[in-house]
Design a protein around this motif. Structure first.
Motif, PDB file in Angstrom:
ATOM      1  N   ARG A   1       0.837  -1.202   0.000  1.00 33.47           N
ATOM      2  CA  ARG A   1       0.000   0.000   0.000  1.00 33.47           C
ATOM      3  C   ARG A   1       0.867   1.244   0.000  1.00 33.47           C
ATOM      4  N   PRO A   4       0.801   8.397   1.321  1.00 36.51           N
ATOM      5  CA  PRO A   4       1.454   9.655   0.966  1.00 36.51           C
ATOM      6  C   PRO A   4       2.396  10.078   2.085  1.00 36.51           C
ATOM      7  N   VAL A   5       3.590  10.510   1.701  1.00 29.31           N
ATOM      8  CA  VAL A   5       4.621  10.827   2.685  1.00 29.31           C
ATOM      9  C   VAL A   5       4.537  12.300   3.018  1.00 29.31           C
ATOM     10  N   ARG A   6       4.810  12.621   4.260  1.00 24.67           N
ATOM     11  CA  ARG A   6       4.762  14.020   4.666  1.00 24.67           C
ATOM     12  C   ARG A   6       5.921  14.793   4.101  1.00 24.67           C
ATOM     13  N   TRP A   7       5.717  15.616   3.103  1.00 23.71           N
ATOM     14  CA  TRP A   7       6.742  16.553   2.688  1.00 23.71           C
ATOM     15  C   TRP A   7       8.035  15.912   2.177  1.00 23.71           C
ATOM     16  N   SER A   8       7.930  14.868   1.373  1.00 24.90           N
ATOM     17  CA  SER A   8       9.148  14.361   0.745  1.00 24.90           C
ATOM     18  C   SER A   8       9.116  14.774  -0.715  1.00 24.90           C
ATOM     19  N   ARG A   9      10.275  15.208  -1.250  1.00 26.66           N
ATOM     20  CA  ARG A   9      10.290  15.652  -2.640  1.00 26.66           C
ATOM     21  C   ARG A   9      10.114  14.482  -3.592  1.00 26.66           C
ATOM     22  N   TYR A  10      10.304  13.265  -3.068  1.00 27.84           N
ATOM     23  CA  TYR A  10      10.164  12.081  -3.905  1.00 27.84           C
ATOM     24  C   TYR A  10       8.736  11.584  -3.890  1.00 27.84           C
ATOM     25  N   ASN A  11       8.292  10.974  -4.994  1.00 22.98           N
ATOM     26  CA  ASN A  11       7.035  10.248  -5.058  1.00 22.98           C
ATOM     27  C   ASN A  11       7.109   9.106  -4.045  1.00 22.98           C
ATOM     28  N   PRO A  12       6.026   8.799  -3.297  1.00 15.34           N
ATOM     29  CA  PRO A  12       6.121   7.728  -2.291  1.00 15.34           C
ATOM     30  C   PRO A  12       6.485   6.365  -2.846  1.00 15.34           C
TER      31      PRO A  12
ATOM     32  N   LEU B   2      -1.819  14.440   5.987  1.00 15.97           N
ATOM     33  CA  LEU B   2      -0.730  14.040   5.102  1.00 15.97           C
ATOM     34  C   LEU B   2      -0.900  14.717   3.753  1.00 15.97           C
ATOM     35  N   ARG B   3       0.188  15.053   3.122  1.00 12.75           N
ATOM     36  CA  ARG B   3       0.093  15.744   1.840  1.00 12.75           C
ATOM     37  C   ARG B   3       1.126  15.197   0.869  1.00 12.75           C
ATOM     38  N   LEU B   4       0.740  15.037  -0.360  1.00 16.20           N
ATOM     39  CA  LEU B   4       1.672  14.610  -1.400  1.00 16.20           C
ATOM     40  C   LEU B   4       2.313  15.854  -1.990  1.00 16.20           C
ATOM     41  N   VAL B   5       3.648  15.901  -1.996  1.00 13.66           N
ATOM     42  CA  VAL B   5       4.293  17.065  -2.606  1.00 13.66           C
ATOM     43  C   VAL B   5       4.612  16.773  -4.071  1.00 13.66           C
ATOM     44  N   CYS B   6       5.369  15.695  -4.301  1.00 10.29           N
ATOM     45  CA  CYS B   6       5.725  15.378  -5.687  1.00 10.29           C
ATOM     46  C   CYS B   6       4.721  14.374  -6.192  1.00 10.29           C
ATOM     47  N   THR B   8       2.480  12.528  -9.567  1.00  7.87           N
ATOM     48  CA  THR B   8       2.406  12.353 -11.023  1.00  7.87           C
ATOM     49  C   THR B   8       1.168  13.061 -11.530  1.00  7.87           C
ATOM     50  N   SER B 173      -8.905   2.530   0.612  1.00  3.20           N
ATOM     51  CA  SER B 173      -7.978   1.589   1.254  1.00  3.20           C
ATOM     52  C   SER B 173      -8.699   0.308   1.653  1.00  3.20           C
ATOM     53  N   ARG B 329      15.740  17.114  -4.558  1.00  3.64           N
ATOM     54  CA  ARG B 329      15.689  17.980  -3.380  1.00  3.64           C
ATOM     55  C   ARG B 329      16.274  19.342  -3.705  1.00  3.64           C
TER      56      ARG B 329
END
Lengths: 215, 350
Positions: A1, A4-12, B2-6, B8, B173, B329
């Motif tokens: 599963r 969503p990660v908190r504030w990571s510049r990468y896609n989870p 929770l929030r998605l930054v990057c 698609t 989920s 980054r």
């Protein structure tokens, strides 16, 4: 599963990189089921870039880098790294002195590799059980609580660094003091080991409140 | 929260079709389709091309030629597309003339989601019954392992598009958990067709990148180039074969350009990983960024250049070691009302 990660510049969906060459040289038969699944997953998913502190050379050690980062002040990695290398050099020098002065039969027991000493010293400093504050009915009790591996390593390193920064003579430099502390910890002596024992005794004394823990 | 930054682009698209009941009648859409087809033929006539073989790409080119627009947002420019792409699919009216709803789960509010959950659970019970039958007959259970790595489940947006109604995170989920449970049972092959409706193929190898062939110098030495970036630093590296291991940056030797050991370690990382330290020469140019960013940029550039010298398996190993990904980054921006990107102003009681 995918969470969503908190504030990571990468896609989870990005996975962590594996830098060590040895892990790629294992033949297929020796891998367990999980490792095979991990390999297949790695072939499909994108992988994060390796950070600048990580390298596949023999000299990079994750524990040493973690310790250097904790010693660093205001982002001065150059200074922290030079202090670390001076510490390791100082340990090597002291051990070599002891080695050359010791009689023949004791020469084998003296450990000269500074990395081995560092790892063993950290292991000796790690507490097994920790205390946490739990408030019940207005009063706060110190409850003995098991610690995770990460937390143990962090506490050991933190104690070493605070010990070296505070309890030293005004003129001694950090590498000198750190090497002393590491050698003492390697032989299970010294103030850091004492601190660990004090923590253990406190936990033993507060055994009665252990049932307050609910996790 | 929770929030998605990057994210698609698939995740960022808003699903308009699920927002509510009908906004456009069927007759309206039919009329739009007729108008679109007529307009397409007129356009083909205007451009002097054959109306029968006028594709969507030709339409886009014609519109860009006839209505040149300097607007930055691509979605604000004039566009001519088939009505099914412009007006999203939406639910038809769910109740008859007497006001009685068609679906028995209408009053739950999420009828398609709950009916989907009921269906999936029915399949699960089916599989369990089949399993019990096999056990009763003492036959061995089939244990073929599904290839987990090659497929992924539908994302929340795709599920919303399928069901034409909003699905919350929790609901999504729960649905995925139910699907995983179904797949985990040994006799799940019976329901393979049903499961395939909700799984998508992931491209097996992430080797969509083309590896360039080696170029040759005037002296006959093979070389290849690579470009890399990190934060604001941009670097280009040219890696020569049959070398002694000399590395030159902007005309200066690395010992003088990078006095710090960590940067030199980063430069040598790709070579050390492949075991080719003394075999290649490198000449790089780098600009922008700071000391560590320049080192990271050169590392990426040299790893990309080394791809042409090395077998495909080793390229895959380099990718898994994190040498070929661009580090996304960057410095986080300062926000208004705060002193820095995260640091807030000192709290003063009065």
């Amino acid at each position: 599963r995918i969470m969503p990660v908190r504030w990571s510049r990468y896609n989870p969906s990005y996975l962590e990189p594996e830098v060590k060459k040895e892990s790629y040289q294992k033949p297929l038969e020796e891998l367990t089921e999980e490792e095979r699944e991990q390999m297949e997953l790695k072939a499909v998913r994108p992988i994060k870039a390796a950070p600048p502190s990580l390298s596949s050379s023999v000299f990079s050690d994750p524990m040493i880098s973690k310790f250097t980062n904790m010693m660093m002040k205001s982002g001065n990695k150059v200074l922290a790294r030079s202090l670390m290398s001076q510490t390791l050099e100082a340990i090597k020098r002291k051990q070599l002195e002891k080695y050359h002065k010791a009689p023949e039969n004791e020469k084998e027991t003296i450990e000269c590799n500074p990395y081995v000493i560092f790892h063993q010293a950290l292991k000796n400093c790690q507490p097994i059980i920790g205390l946490s504050n739990i408030t019940r009915g207005g009063k706060t009790y110190q409850v003995p609580v098991p610690l995770t591996d990460n937390r143990k390593r962090f506490l050991a390193m933190k104690w070493l660094i605070t010990e070296c920064r505070e309890n030293k003579h005004r003129r001694t430099l950090m590498p000198e003091k750190l090497s002393q502390e590491l050698l003492l910890a390697f032989n299970n002596e010294g103030p850091v080991i004492k601190k660990k024992h004090v923590l253990h005794k406190m936990a033993e004394a507060n055994r009665a409140y252990a049932h307050f823990r609910w996790w | 929260t929770l929030r998605l930054v990057c994210t698609t682009t698939a995740v960022q698209r808003k699903n308009v079709g699920a927002s509510g009941p009908e906004k456009y009648t069927e007759a309206f859409i039919k009329k739009q389709i007729e108008e679109f087809n007529l307009g397409k033929r007129h356009l083909a006539n205007m451009m002097g091309e054959d109306p029968e073989t006028f594709t969507q790409e030709d339409i886009d080119r014609a519109i860009a030629y006839l209505f040149p627009s300097g607007l930055f947002d691509k979605q604000a420019r004039p566009v001519m597309k088939h009505p099914t792409e412009i007006f999203p699919e939406q639910r038809k009216i769910q109740w008859g003339e007497d006001g009685r709803p068609f679906h028995f789960l209408f009053y739950t509010g999420k009828q398609s989601y709950y009916s989907l959950m009921h269906e999936t659970y029915e399949k699960l019970l089916n599989v369990q019954k089949h399993q019990d039958q096999l056990i009763a007959q003492d036959l061995p259970l089939q244990k073929e392992k599904r290839n987990l790595a090659g497929s992924r489940w539908l994302t929340k947006i795709e599920l919303e598009e399928m069901l034409l109604e909003k699905v919350s995170d929790d609901d999504y989920s729960r649905f995925i958990q139910l699907l995983e449970k179904l797949v985990a049972l040994p006799c799940a092959d019976i329901e393979e067709k049903y499961i395939q409706k909700f799984s998508k193929e992931v491209p097996v190898q992430l080797q969509k990148v083309v590896i360039e062939p080696l170029q040759h110098d005037e002296r006959g030495v093979a070389f290849s180039t690579g470009e890399g970036k990190r934060k604001t630093a941009r670097a280009t590296a040219v890696v020569y074969d049959n070398g002694t291991g000399k590395i030159t940056v902007n005309g200066i030797d690395i010992l003088h350009y990078f006095p710090v050991l960590q940067d030199r370690e980063q430069l040598l990382f790709p070579f050390q990983f492949l075991g080719r330290i003394g075999k290649h020469d490198m000449v790089c140019t780098v600009s922008g960024g700071g000391r560590s960013a320049q080192a990271g940029a050169i590392r990426l550039a040299s790893a990309k250049a080394l791809r042409s010298f090395v077998t495909e398996k080793e390229v895959e190993l380099m990718r898994q070691a994190g040498l070929l990904t661009v580090d996304p980054r960057v410095k986080e921006r300062k926000k208004p009302g705060q002193e820095g990107p995260r640091r807030k102003f000192t709290w003063k009681k009065r």
